[in-house]
Design a protein around this motif. Structure first.
Motif, mmCIF file in Angstrom:
data_model
loop_
_atom_site.group_PDB
_atom_site.id
_atom_site.type_symbol
_atom_site.label_atom_id
_atom_site.label_comp_id
_atom_site.label_asym_id
_atom_site.label_seq_id
_atom_site.Cartn_x
_atom_site.Cartn_y
_atom_site.Cartn_z
ATOM 1 N N VAL A 271 0.437 -0.555 0.343
ATOM 2 C CA VAL A 271 0.422 0.033 0.333
ATOM 3 C C VAL A 271 0.825 1.506 -0.030
ATOM 4 C CG1 VAL A 271 -1.396 1.211 1.267
ATOM 5 C CG2 VAL A 271 -2.257 -1.449 1.053
ATOM 6 N N ASP A 272 0.869 2.310 -0.896
ATOM 7 C CA ASP A 272 0.990 3.671 -0.728
ATOM 8 C C ASP A 272 0.913 4.130 0.364
ATOM 9 O OD1 ASP A 272 2.750 3.064 -3.188
ATOM 10 O OD2 ASP A 272 0.907 3.408 -4.477
ATOM 11 N N VAL A 273 2.232 5.180 0.755
ATOM 12 C CA VAL A 273 1.965 6.309 2.042
ATOM 13 C C VAL A 273 1.205 7.335 0.973
ATOM 14 C CG1 VAL A 273 2.751 7.427 4.241
ATOM 15 C CG2 VAL A 273 3.450 4.664 3.262
ATOM 16 N N PRO A 274 0.154 7.808 1.938
ATOM 17 C CA PRO A 274 -0.418 9.248 0.477
ATOM 18 C C PRO A 274 1.145 10.279 1.264
ATOM 19 C CG PRO A 274 -1.526 8.571 2.435
ATOM 20 C CD PRO A 274 -0.651 7.053 2.522
ATOM 21 N N SER A 275 0.980 10.783 0.196
ATOM 22 C CA SER A 275 1.843 12.518 0.491
ATOM 23 C C SER A 275 1.332 13.326 2.032
ATOM 24 C CB SER A 275 2.443 12.823 -0.812
ATOM 25 O OG SER A 275 0.699 13.387 -1.323
ATOM 26 N N ASP A 276 0.226 13.584 1.879
ATOM 27 C CA ASP A 276 -0.326 14.135 2.207
ATOM 28 C C ASP A 276 -0.578 13.456 3.918
ATOM 29 O OD1 ASP A 276 -1.630 16.252 4.394
ATOM 30 O OD2 ASP A 276 -3.697 16.556 3.089
ATOM 31 N N PRO A 277 -0.091 13.845 4.922
ATOM 32 C CA PRO A 277 -0.298 13.189 6.381
ATOM 33 C C PRO A 277 -1.642 13.110 7.064
ATOM 34 C CG PRO A 277 1.320 15.076 6.582
ATOM 35 C CD PRO A 277 0.873 15.038 5.396
ATOM 36 N N LYS A 278 -2.233 14.117 6.836
ATOM 37 C CA LYS A 278 -3.292 14.229 6.965
ATOM 38 C C LYS A 278 -4.459 13.461 6.789
ATOM 39 C CE LYS A 278 -3.127 18.996 7.849
ATOM 40 N NZ LYS A 278 -3.742 20.727 7.217
ATOM 41 N N LEU A 279 -3.770 12.792 5.398
ATOM 42 C CA LEU A 279 -4.889 11.627 4.972
ATOM 43 C C LEU A 279 -4.886 10.012 5.875
ATOM 44 C CD1 LEU A 279 -4.786 11.633 1.235
ATOM 45 C CD2 LEU A 279 -6.622 13.160 2.558
ATOM 46 N N LEU A 280 -3.395 10.314 6.321
ATOM 47 C CA LEU A 280 -3.733 8.861 7.387
ATOM 48 C C LEU A 280 -4.626 8.971 8.996
ATOM 49 C CD1 LEU A 280 0.671 8.737 7.209
ATOM 50 C CD2 LEU A 280 -0.975 7.555 6.300
ATOM 51 N N TYR A 281 -4.796 7.556 9.502
ATOM 52 C CA TYR A 281 -6.029 7.437 10.409
ATOM 53 C C TYR A 281 -5.143 7.979 11.641
ATOM 54 C CZ TYR A 281 -8.047 5.055 14.004
ATOM 55 O OH TYR A 281 -9.151 5.024 15.115
#
Length: 593
Positions: A271-281
């Protein structure tokens, strides 16, 4: 007006989530601070007296009373001390996951006292030790029986289990008495670990001077009975301070939380980590505020672990972790290379109560009519450290602070590095002193008979004094570093890092001593380490240690270059406080209109 009064009341409570034993929030003015710490510090003075009253002279008891050889007795000491420093992992786990620091400490101190009592019994009953032997060659003396060894070592290792629950929690309990979010208390906390170590070594100094003299010249029963009594007093003092302590609620097993992050990241490896950390849980700010916990922002380091916070539709805790949980795991992993770099210096510390003391038995110990116990030279390590800590805290920090603008003067890792440089010089000096001792033994024909060398025991003083100075830099900084850099919910585990590296260092010492002894005995040679130190080559062994320290220092410089300090929690909490204040004001405005 009413809101201002209510805010004043709230300000009286600690902001770091500490509670009393019933789980109720505590008033800052009623609990914690230096008043509470005074009970903890006094406990540590007596406890250190008990521990060093045993460990400082243990190699002498094993050789003189249980009739063990140099390598065997030294390894028995380092294996036991290694266990002493490894069991804090278990103690930290129990404290953080189940019982809390206070109750873990109380139960463990009872086990500690049981072990000390059994040890005193084992040295007091004549049937629990072999008959006396005057022969300087222990190979000609009757060895201790299986029963005698079983009782003695059962006592030692019971004691080790007890210290596993006290060591990682007592210093953390002390640090918990200061609120990181109150500026004045946070300032006091900066000096806590320096004065903590200062108080520790008062007890150590008494053990290394008075107790070892009693053991060598009066008797082992009194020599072990006094530290046992001291431990009982220290436990009573700690319990007396109970009404003044602040406590932290157990936050769950740190090992489980870390394991969940690692497993979740591995299960989502593609799974790719999104560039925007705000999208993380991540949990809402209010969730952390209600629990009195800290929210940590995502960092770019160890990016693979951030996969654990990527939302894929599953809420399974072994599949989805919050950003804060991920960052806590990252921080504990980031410290591992620094932790590994402290193994070799810890191996050097192991020599103080083993080979350094054995060297002292071969030298002239008379000072007038007074005969100096070899183990008492460890008292100079204590004195040197006490003086160095005071000079460091009162002068060095103030001077360097003007240049660096760092509240600590220099960073904790820089302080550790200076201590490692000291260890290189210590082993070079120890090698040169030992070479001189052996040359005098040869000159007077004392090599084969192992007789006493006409050199004062004080020729060993430089290596003991410099070891104390090294500790003032490395050991104090190491304890503070691992506590400071550990996440708030894993402070006991962080403190155990500082303890366990000493344990690993002692096990490495045992391994190196046995390995070097065996290798150098090949091809008909006597070896570098023999029961007769006058026929040994400890100078070669210490030179080997100097090289090992130099290589380890290079490794330390490399790992430090890539280390990223944890952001100041107080800064993030200030942001959290402001955000929550803004949210409450918005809610109040909405209700008003």
């Amino acid at each position: 007006m009413a809101m201002a009064v209510e805010q004043g009341r709230l300000d009286e409570y600690t902001q770091d989530g500490t509670v009393d034993l019933k789980g109720k929030p505590v008033l800052r003015s009623k609990r914690g601070g230096w008043r509470a710490c005074s009970f903890v510090v006094v406990y540590e003075v007596f406890e250190r007296m008990a521990y060093y009253g045993i460990s400082s002279n243990l190699v002498i008891y094993l050789t003189k009373k249980l009739h063990q050889g140099t390598v065997k007795s030294a390894n028995n000491v380092t294996n036991w001390v290694g266990t002493i420093w490894m069991t804090p992992i278990l103690g930290a786990y129990v404290a953080d996951a189940h019982l809390g620091r206070y109750w873990t400490f109380v139960i463990a101190s009872g086990i500690y006292f049981l072990g000390m009592s059994l040890l005193t019994l084992s040295v007091s009953v004549p049937g629990l030790r072999p008959p006396p032997c005057k022969d300087p060659n222990v190979e000609n003396c009757k060895e201790a029986s299986s029963l005698q060894l079983a009782v003695f070592f059962a006592a030692l290792y019971t004691l080790a289990v007890g210290t596993g629950g006290t060591k990682p929690n007592i210093s953390t309990i002390g640090a918990d008495q200061f609120d990181d979010f109150e500026p004045k208390e946070k300032a006091h906390k900066l000096s806590f670990f320096n004065w903590w170590m200062f108080s520790i070594f008062f007890g150590t100094l008494f053990a290394n001077t008075v107790l070892v003299y009693i053991q060598d010249n009066v008797g082992w029963t009194l020599g072990y009975g006094l530290p046992t009594s001291g431990l009982a007093i220290s436990i009573a003092i700690f319990l007396a301070g109970t009404p003044f302590y602040r406590h932290r609620v157990p936050a769950g097993s740190p090992f489980t939380r870390m394991a969940r992050v690692i497993v979740a990241a591995m299960r989502k490896w593609n799974v790719d980590v999104p560039s925007d950390p705000k999208l993380l849980y991540e949990l809402e700010l209010e969730e952390y505020a209600k629990a009195g916990k800290f929210r940590i922002d995502s960092t770019p380091t160890l990016r693979f672990l951030s996969k654990a916070a990527v939302q894929t539709g599953s809420s399974d805790p072994w599949m989805l972790c919050s950003v804060t949980q991920v960052e806590e795991t990252k921080q504990m992993i980031r410290m591992i290379p620094i932790w590994v770099s402290t193994f070799v210096p810890s191996t050097m510390i192991a020599q103080i109560n083993t080979l350094f003391v054995k060297q002292g038995t071969t030298l002239d110990r008379h000072m007038g009519s007074f005969k100096i116990p070899p183990a008492s030279l460890a008292g100079f390590v204590t004195l040197s450290m006490l003086i160095s800590v005071v000079l460091y805290d009162k002068f060095f920090v103030n001077i360097t602070r003007r240049w660096t603008k760092n509240p600590r003067g220099i960073t904790l890792l820089q302080r550790m590095g200076i201590g490692m440089v000291f260890h290189i010089f210590i082993m070079v000096i120890a090698s040169l002193v030992e070479s001189h001792r052996l040359s005098v033994a040869k000159r007077y024909g004392l090599v084969e008979n192992g007789g006493q060398i006409p050199l004062t025991i004080f020729i060993l003083l430089p290596q003991f004094v410099l070891m104390g100075t090294a500790d003032a830099f490395l050991e104090v900084a190491k304890l503070e570093f691992f506590y400071d850099q550990a996440p708030e919910s894993m402070k006991s585990l962080g403190t155990s890092y500082a303890m366990t590296c000493l344990g690993v260092g002692n096990f490495i010492s045992s391994f190196l001593l046995s390995t070097v002894s065996d290798i150098t005995k090949k091809h008909g040679q006597g070896g570098w380490i023999r029961n007769n130190l006058n026929a040994s080559h400890l100078d070669y062994y210490y030179a080997f240690f100097a090289v090992l320290n130099f290589l380890n220092f290079i490794f330390f410089l490399v790992v430090v270059k890539f280390y990223v300090y944890k952001a100041e929690v107080s800064d993030s909490m200030e942001v959290l406080t402001e955000e929550l204040k803004g949210m409450r004001l918005t809610e109040a405005d909405q209700q008003r209109y």
